[in-house]
Scaffold this motif. Structure first.
Motif, PDB file in Angstrom:
ATOM      1  N   SER A   1       8.350  13.362   1.344  1.00 33.84           N
ATOM      2  CA  SER A   1       7.434  12.392   2.046  1.00 33.84           C
ATOM      3  C   SER A   1       6.310  13.326   2.590  1.00 33.84           C
ATOM      4  O   SER A   1       5.155  13.223   2.423  1.00 33.84           O
ATOM      5  CB  SER A   1       7.652  11.366   3.164  1.00 33.84           C
ATOM      6  N   VAL A   2       6.734  14.545   3.449  1.00 33.54           N
ATOM      7  CA  VAL A   2       5.684  15.516   3.918  1.00 33.54           C
ATOM      8  C   VAL A   2       4.718  15.960   2.787  1.00 33.54           C
ATOM      9  O   VAL A   2       3.637  16.146   2.918  1.00 33.54           O
ATOM     10  CB  VAL A   2       6.521  16.468   4.639  1.00 33.54           C
ATOM     11  N   ILE A   3       5.566  16.501   1.616  1.00 32.77           N
ATOM     12  CA  ILE A   3       4.906  17.065   0.613  1.00 32.77           C
ATOM     13  C   ILE A   3       3.650  16.345  -0.115  1.00 32.77           C
ATOM     14  O   ILE A   3       2.735  16.347  -0.350  1.00 32.77           O
ATOM     15  CB  ILE A   3       5.619  17.823  -0.514  1.00 32.77           C
ATOM     16  N   ILE A   4       4.168  14.963  -0.293  1.00 23.21           N
ATOM     17  CA  ILE A   4       3.419  13.766  -0.802  1.00 23.21           C
ATOM     18  C   ILE A   4       2.121  13.805   0.015  1.00 23.21           C
ATOM     19  O   ILE A   4       0.881  13.377  -0.174  1.00 23.21           O
ATOM     20  CB  ILE A   4       4.039  12.617  -1.451  1.00 23.21           C
ATOM     21  N   GLY A   5       2.457  13.485   1.399  1.00 22.29           N
ATOM     22  CA  GLY A   5       1.575  13.258   2.502  1.00 22.29           C
ATOM     23  C   GLY A   5       0.342  14.239   2.691  1.00 22.29           C
ATOM     24  O   GLY A   5      -0.762  14.106   2.523  1.00 22.29           O
ATOM     25  N   VAL A   6       0.875  15.555   2.541  1.00 21.72           N
ATOM     26  CA  VAL A   6       0.035  16.859   2.562  1.00 21.72           C
ATOM     27  C   VAL A   6      -1.005  16.705   1.383  1.00 21.72           C
ATOM     28  O   VAL A   6      -2.144  16.945   1.648  1.00 21.72           O
ATOM     29  CB  VAL A   6       0.659  18.168   2.476  1.00 21.72           C
ATOM     30  N   ILE A   7      -0.368  16.474   0.122  1.00 24.68           N
ATOM     31  CA  ILE A   7      -1.230  16.406  -1.063  1.00 24.68           C
ATOM     32  C   ILE A   7      -2.131  15.316  -0.874  1.00 24.68           C
ATOM     33  O   ILE A   7      -3.672  15.413  -1.146  1.00 24.68           O
ATOM     34  CB  ILE A   7      -0.188  16.016  -2.432  1.00 24.68           C
ATOM     35  N   ILE A   8      -1.997  14.026  -0.436  1.00 25.38           N
ATOM     36  CA  ILE A   8      -2.926  12.999  -0.233  1.00 25.38           C
ATOM     37  C   ILE A   8      -4.062  13.344   0.903  1.00 25.38           C
ATOM     38  O   ILE A   8      -5.202  13.197   0.612  1.00 25.38           O
ATOM     39  CB  ILE A   8      -2.347  12.016   0.048  1.00 25.38           C
ATOM     40  N   ILE A   9      -3.507  13.787   1.981  1.00 22.81           N
ATOM     41  CA  ILE A   9      -4.467  14.278   2.963  1.00 22.81           C
ATOM     42  C   ILE A   9      -5.400  15.363   2.547  1.00 22.81           C
ATOM     43  O   ILE A   9      -6.521  15.392   2.800  1.00 22.81           O
ATOM     44  CB  ILE A   9      -3.606  14.519   4.258  1.00 22.81           C
ATOM     45  N   TRP A  10      -4.836  16.471   1.943  1.00 23.77           N
ATOM     46  CA  TRP A  10      -5.649  17.707   1.478  1.00 23.77           C
ATOM     47  C   TRP A  10      -6.757  17.078   0.574  1.00 23.77           C
ATOM     48  O   TRP A  10      -8.048  17.751   0.444  1.00 23.77           O
ATOM     49  CB  TRP A  10      -4.649  18.638   0.671  1.00 23.77           C
ATOM     50  N   SER A  11      -6.460  16.184  -0.448  1.00 24.46           N
ATOM     51  CA  SER A  11      -7.361  15.683  -1.317  1.00 24.46           C
ATOM     52  C   SER A  11      -8.497  15.010  -0.667  1.00 24.46           C
ATOM     53  O   SER A  11      -9.609  15.137  -1.253  1.00 24.46           O
ATOM     54  CB  SER A  11      -6.793  14.734  -2.394  1.00 24.46           C
ATOM     55  N   HIS A  12      -8.389  14.407   0.580  1.00 26.76           N
ATOM     56  CA  HIS A  12      -9.324  13.844   1.338  1.00 26.76           C
ATOM     57  C   HIS A  12     -10.282  14.882   2.094  1.00 26.76           C
ATOM     58  O   HIS A  12     -11.505  14.962   2.310  1.00 26.76           O
ATOM     59  CB  HIS A  12      -8.719  12.715   2.121  1.00 26.76           C
ATOM     60  N   LEU A  13      -9.240  15.868   2.907  1.00 32.99           N
ATOM     61  CA  LEU A  13      -9.829  16.829   3.547  1.00 32.99           C
ATOM     62  C   LEU A  13     -10.936  17.806   2.678  1.00 32.99           C
ATOM     63  O   LEU A  13     -11.855  18.267   3.163  1.00 32.99           O
ATOM     64  CB  LEU A  13      -9.278  17.539   4.386  1.00 32.99           C
TER      65      LEU A  13
END
Length: 128
Positions: free
Chosen positions: A112-124
């Motif tokens: 979950s953390v890895i997927i969350g980081v990927i999603i957030i990074w794509s927005h940031l």
């Protein structure tokens, strides 16, 4: 639990099952620190999703991750309670069962953390 009571109608038993389920969730929230942490992180992620404007697919993915995490933590808690009820003294198999359930939560949390980081990074990275 009186869900097997033949005097209760099907609908009453059905609605009572929701009351029992909610009771399990609230009791777990009151007594389990890890569940409280997961709920807090869930709320934070919902706010982050609103701020960053997640896509529909990202929302679906986020909700599955959060729901899965909370569900696994509830199952882990239930298993720990059952093991403690059956074996009040230390037993290596009881420890193995509890550790395996906790391990399942940990694996899902990492994912979950890895997927969350990927999603957030794509927005940031849009802002950089």
């Amino acid at each position: 639990m009186d869900l097997k009571d033949p005097k209760l109608s099907e609908w009453k038993r059905f609605f009572k099952s929701f009351i029992y389920a909610w009771s399990g969730i609230t009791q777990t929230f009151k007594s389990e620190r890890n569940f409280q942490i997961h709920v807090s992180i869930s709320f934070i992620m919902l706010i982050v999703g609103m701020i960053l404007g997640f896509t529909t697919f990202e929302w679906v993915l986020l909700l599955f991750l959060l729901g899965g995490m909370l569900s696994l933590e509830l199952i882990n808690t239930a298993l720990e309670h059952v093991v403690d009820l059956i074996t009040p003294d230390y037993h290596p198999l009881a420890k193995a069962a509890k550790d395996a359930a906790a391990g399942a939560v940990l694996v899902y949390a990492f994912l979950s953390v890895i997927i969350g980081v990927i999603i957030i990074w794509s927005h940031l990275k849009l802002f950089l």
